[in-house]
Design a protein around this motif. Structure first.
Motif, PDB file in Angstrom:
ATOM      1  N   VAL A 417       0.829  -1.210   0.000  1.00  0.00           N
ATOM      2  CA  VAL A 417       0.000   0.000   0.000  1.00  0.00           C
ATOM      3  C   VAL A 417       0.861   1.257   0.000  1.00  0.00           C
ATOM      4  O   VAL A 417       0.629   2.193  -0.779  1.00  0.00           O
ATOM      5  CB  VAL A 417      -0.953  -0.012   1.213  1.00  0.00           C
ATOM      6  CG1 VAL A 417      -1.668   1.328   1.349  1.00  0.00           C
ATOM      7  CG2 VAL A 417      -1.968  -1.141   1.062  1.00  0.00           C
ATOM      8  N   ALA A 418       1.880   1.289   0.865  1.00  0.00           N
ATOM      9  CA  ALA A 418       2.751   2.465   0.912  1.00  0.00           C
ATOM     10  C   ALA A 418       3.492   2.649  -0.408  1.00  0.00           C
ATOM     11  O   ALA A 418       3.656   3.775  -0.890  1.00  0.00           O
ATOM     12  CB  ALA A 418       3.741   2.333   2.067  1.00  0.00           C
ATOM     13  N   GLY A 419       3.925   1.542  -1.003  1.00  0.00           N
ATOM     14  CA  GLY A 419       4.621   1.645  -2.286  1.00  0.00           C
ATOM     15  C   GLY A 419       3.730   2.169  -3.397  1.00  0.00           C
ATOM     16  O   GLY A 419       4.134   3.034  -4.183  1.00  0.00           O
ATOM     17  N   LEU A 420       2.496   1.663  -3.468  1.00  0.00           N
ATOM     18  CA  LEU A 420       1.567   2.133  -4.495  1.00  0.00           C
ATOM     19  C   LEU A 420       1.170   3.591  -4.276  1.00  0.00           C
ATOM     20  O   LEU A 420       1.004   4.358  -5.226  1.00  0.00           O
ATOM     21  CB  LEU A 420       0.320   1.245  -4.501  1.00  0.00           C
ATOM     22  CG  LEU A 420       0.510  -0.189  -4.997  1.00  0.00           C
ATOM     23  CD1 LEU A 420      -0.783  -0.976  -4.841  1.00  0.00           C
ATOM     24  CD2 LEU A 420       0.966  -0.210  -6.453  1.00  0.00           C
ATOM     25  N   ALA A 421       1.015   3.978  -2.994  1.00  0.00           N
ATOM     26  CA  ALA A 421       0.595   5.352  -2.706  1.00  0.00           C
ATOM     27  C   ALA A 421       1.673   6.365  -3.043  1.00  0.00           C
ATOM     28  O   ALA A 421       1.373   7.484  -3.492  1.00  0.00           O
ATOM     29  CB  ALA A 421       0.210   5.469  -1.230  1.00  0.00           C
ATOM     30  N   THR A 422       2.918   6.007  -2.816  1.00  0.00           N
ATOM     31  CA  THR A 422       4.008   6.960  -3.037  1.00  0.00           C
ATOM     32  C   THR A 422       4.626   6.870  -4.424  1.00  0.00           C
ATOM     33  O   THR A 422       5.351   7.786  -4.819  1.00  0.00           O
ATOM     34  CB  THR A 422       5.114   6.742  -2.001  1.00  0.00           C
ATOM     35  OG1 THR A 422       5.585   5.387  -2.078  1.00  0.00           O
ATOM     36  CG2 THR A 422       4.595   6.990  -0.591  1.00  0.00           C
ATOM     37  N   ALA A 423       4.352   5.807  -5.164  1.00  0.00           N
ATOM     38  CA  ALA A 423       4.994   5.621  -6.469  1.00  0.00           C
ATOM     39  C   ALA A 423       4.727   6.774  -7.438  1.00  0.00           C
ATOM     40  O   ALA A 423       5.670   7.280  -8.069  1.00  0.00           O
ATOM     41  CB  ALA A 423       4.565   4.288  -7.079  1.00  0.00           C
TER      42      ALA A 423
END
Length: 684
Positions: A417-423
């Motif tokens: 989730v953090a990776g998708l949100a910040t990508a």
């Protein structure tokens, strides 16, 4: 024309729509606090996007409008009152941002300077080239520069052994200074604005050694940081020690640039920034440790509120970590989030909710409105908001209670989730998507949580007793693993994918769409998918300038079928690097210069570049041609001239549609005349 019955049906339909809209708006009551920082941020973003600096009259009008709208909130229908409150918050954002910009105002160097520089060492860090940089306060310059800038930053390139600077000391050096540089292309990162809010009036470098004028120890915290740095490096040498110093005290001055690049390509650079992850791990470990110690004696566990006491101890540890790490913006933001969570524990409330995230964002934006445009702020709150929403939806789910899955799933979800949100935000700011970042995070973040950061806390606790060697050794093992994973991922041929810089509207539009999905209650939330999809389409269909001209005319870039070609194989390397990265096709400057065509057609003429005085004097052209020179041309030619004199008032230049009707966009047209612009008062 409609008959009476048809008109009644139309009016009835509109009345039904209005009733449904009113019911939908009333259903949002109790769930609107998340929009408070959003509206506030819109006002701050509006202030930064202005092309002029609002004067006192303009701000007074905004202030009166805010008070009028707040008054109307009390008399308008309940369903529409939030819209009036949102408008007031937008106005308040404009006022707060303007107040902050004026509060940090300071002198800015008006030209180039070479000579003696003295000042008190305020901070130490590292430049992109690996050189140690010092930030000086209480600056003194020789000559006509009065008043001197409030702060200057100087990179130390001297190969001669000189004084090793320490925070608090007053030093002198001989160096070069210049005003903070302009954006390398119209719409690019505005370093002048960034420097303005850091109170940097000049930046430069020196090749001479430092001379100590006056010893100084700095503050108690700065002395403690220096002691910790020395003890850590003595017990843990090499790259692992440099990373350990970065994690504990926030000092990056000894961190090798190659390691930073490996971590960035592996999407692990966030492990170096003391932000939410580190602050949460430190406070969480202290909370667990104190609660464990207090629960061992049964008479304490049964009589004292050990959970609340542990939260209080964790809050003190977080405050100490904030002071020890230098109090950077990212660390302040993380401390506010942790404080909200720990106070909620003390009050027997849920530790982390959207209200807490919104309140933390509001506090950060009030104290530092300029943080809104920084990638750290955007990525931090994007990740935190997404995690809170996802785990709120999964709260109580049966799969989360399974012995095996319940332990592994939160970790997998957090990284995903953090990776998708910040990508998208990382790609927009850094032109790079780490395609193997999820693998790297899954292989390293758990180790940071259960091994590296607890060892760091124990090392600091045991350091007064001289027993820090063992926990630092254990910490070093974990760091070596993190660095090994980062190096393996970074060297993988599919580790990263480069992307083109998006138009400025993309991130705000994408953020708004996602926030509607997160915050709105009811089926209307899915309307947020539309602006998010539009933002992605705009990004994919974005175009780069056909021609780019640096603000001093020393470099020109033309977009060809093989990529951007540059007019020079060396010099102005930073500008060349940023241009190529923004195109989404980074290569070396020499390779880009090899693509430079012999003839460049611009409209009805050709483009000529002249570098140096001799080439400029010998230059000839005809009407319709374009000339770019890094010199002040002393004669008027029949062609369109962009020399150093003209570019001084325009800044960098971007030109679109050069084959047909060239469209010229300048940095000055995009950034406007602001407090931090430092444009010449009149055209030369």
């Amino acid at each position: 024309m409609l008959g009476g019955q048809g008109l009644a049906r139309v009016l009835g339909f509109f009345a039904w729509v209005l009733r449904r809209c009113e019911a939908s708006l009333l259903a949002q009551r109790g769930h609107l606090f998340g929009w408070v920082p959003v509206c506030f941020a819109v006002g701050i973003g509006g202030y930064f996007s202005l092309r002029f600096e609002p004067d006192l009259t303009w701000l007074a009008v905004v202030a009166v409008a805010v008070m009028l709208v707040l008054f109307l909130c009390r008399i308008v229908p309940l369903a529409v009152a939030p819209f009036f409150l949102g408008a007031a918050l937008i106005g308040a954002g404009v006022l707060i941002a303007s107040a902050r910009a004026h509060y940090v105002a300071g002198p800015v160097l008006e030209g180039r300077y070479y000579g003696p520089i003295e000042g008190r060492v305020l901070a130490l860090d590292q430049s992109a080239s690996g050189a140690v940089r010092i930030t000086l306060a209480d600056v003194g310059l020789a000559g006509r520069f009065d008043p001197a800038p409030t702060r200057v930053r100087v990179a130390l390139h001297s190969k001669i052994a000189g004084h090793d600077p320490k925070i608090g000391q007053r030093v002198m050096l001989t160096g070069h200074l210049s005003p903070p540089p302009r954006a390398v292309e119209p719409g690019g990162f505005d370093f002048r604005r960034h420097a303005w809010f850091q109170r940097l009036g000049a930046i430069g470098y020196t090749r001479s050694p430092l001379v100590l004028l006056q010893p100084g120890q700095g503050s108690l915290v700065s002395r403690l940081r220096q002691i910790l740095n020395t003890r850590i490096r003595a017990a843990l040498p090499g790259d692992a020690g440099a990373v350990a110093v970065t994690l504990i005290t926030g000092d990056r001055s000894s961190l090798p640039d190659a390691r930073v690049e490996d971590l960035r390509r592996a999407n692990l650079a966030h492990l170096l920034a003391i932000s939410g992850l580190h602050m949460g791990l430190v406070s969480g470990f202290v909370f667990w440790l104190i609660r464990l110690l207090l629960s061992c004696p049964s008479w304490i566990a049964l009589r004292w509120p050990i959970k609340k006491l542990s939260a209080g101890a964790a809050l003190l540890a977080a405050a100490g970590y904030l002071a020890l790490s230098g109090g950077a913006i990212a660390t302040e933001r993380a401390f506010i989030m942790v404080t909200m969570a720990l106070i909620a524990v003390m009050l027997d409330q849920r530790a982390l909710t959207l209200r807490a995230v919104a309140l933390a964002a509001l506090v950060v934006l009030t104290l530092r409105p300029e943080a809104l445009v920084s990638p750290g702020f955007q990525m931090s709150f994007a990740a935190t908001t997404s995690l809170v929403v996802v785990f709120s939806l999964l709260r109580g789910a049966a799969v989360m209670r399974l012995p095996v899955v319940g332990g592994a799933l939160p970790l997998l979800l957090s990284s995903t989730v953090a990776g998708l949100a910040t990508a998208p935000i990382a790609a927009a700011h850094f032109n790079m998507l780490s395609q193997m970042g999820l693998i790297a995070n899954l292989a390293t973040v758990p180790l940071m949580g259960v091994f590296v950061m607890p060892a760091a806390v124990l090392a600091v606790i045991l350091m007064p007793f001289g027993l820090e060697a063992l926990p630092l050794w254990a910490m070093g093992l974990g760091i070596e693993w993190v660095l090994a994973v980062a190096q393996w991922i970074a060297n993988h041929p599919q580790s990263v994918r480069y992307v083109m810089s998006p138009p400025s509207v993309v991130i705000p539009l994408l953020s708004f769409g996602v926030l509607v999905v997160f915050f709105w209650r009811g089926c209307g939330r899915w309307l947020g998918v539309a602006p998010a999809a539009v933002a992605l389409v705009v990004w994919m269909q974005g175009v780069r300038p056909d021609l780019l001209i640096a603000d001093q005319g020393a470099l020109v870039g033309i977009l060809t079928d093989q990529g951007r070609a540059l007019s020079a194989p060396r010099g102005t390397g930073f500008v060349a690097e940023v241009w190529l990265e923004n195109d989404g096709a980074p290569r070396t400057q020499a390779d880009a210069a090899a693509l430079w065509p012999e003839v460049i057609v611009v409209g009805d003429g050709r483009l000529f570049t002249a570098k140096g005085k001799r080439a400029t004097r010998q230059l000839t052209c005809r009407a319709g041609d374009w000339v770019v020179s890094d010199q002040w041309m002393q004669r008027q030619l029949p062609c369109y001239q962009m020399d150093r004199r003209a570019l001084a008032t325009k800044g960098s230049v971007a030109i679109y549609d050069i084959d047909t009707q060239p469209q010229i966009i300048t940095d000055r047209a995009i950034s406007g005349d602001r407090l931090w612009s430092n444009w010449p008062i009149t055209d030369p």
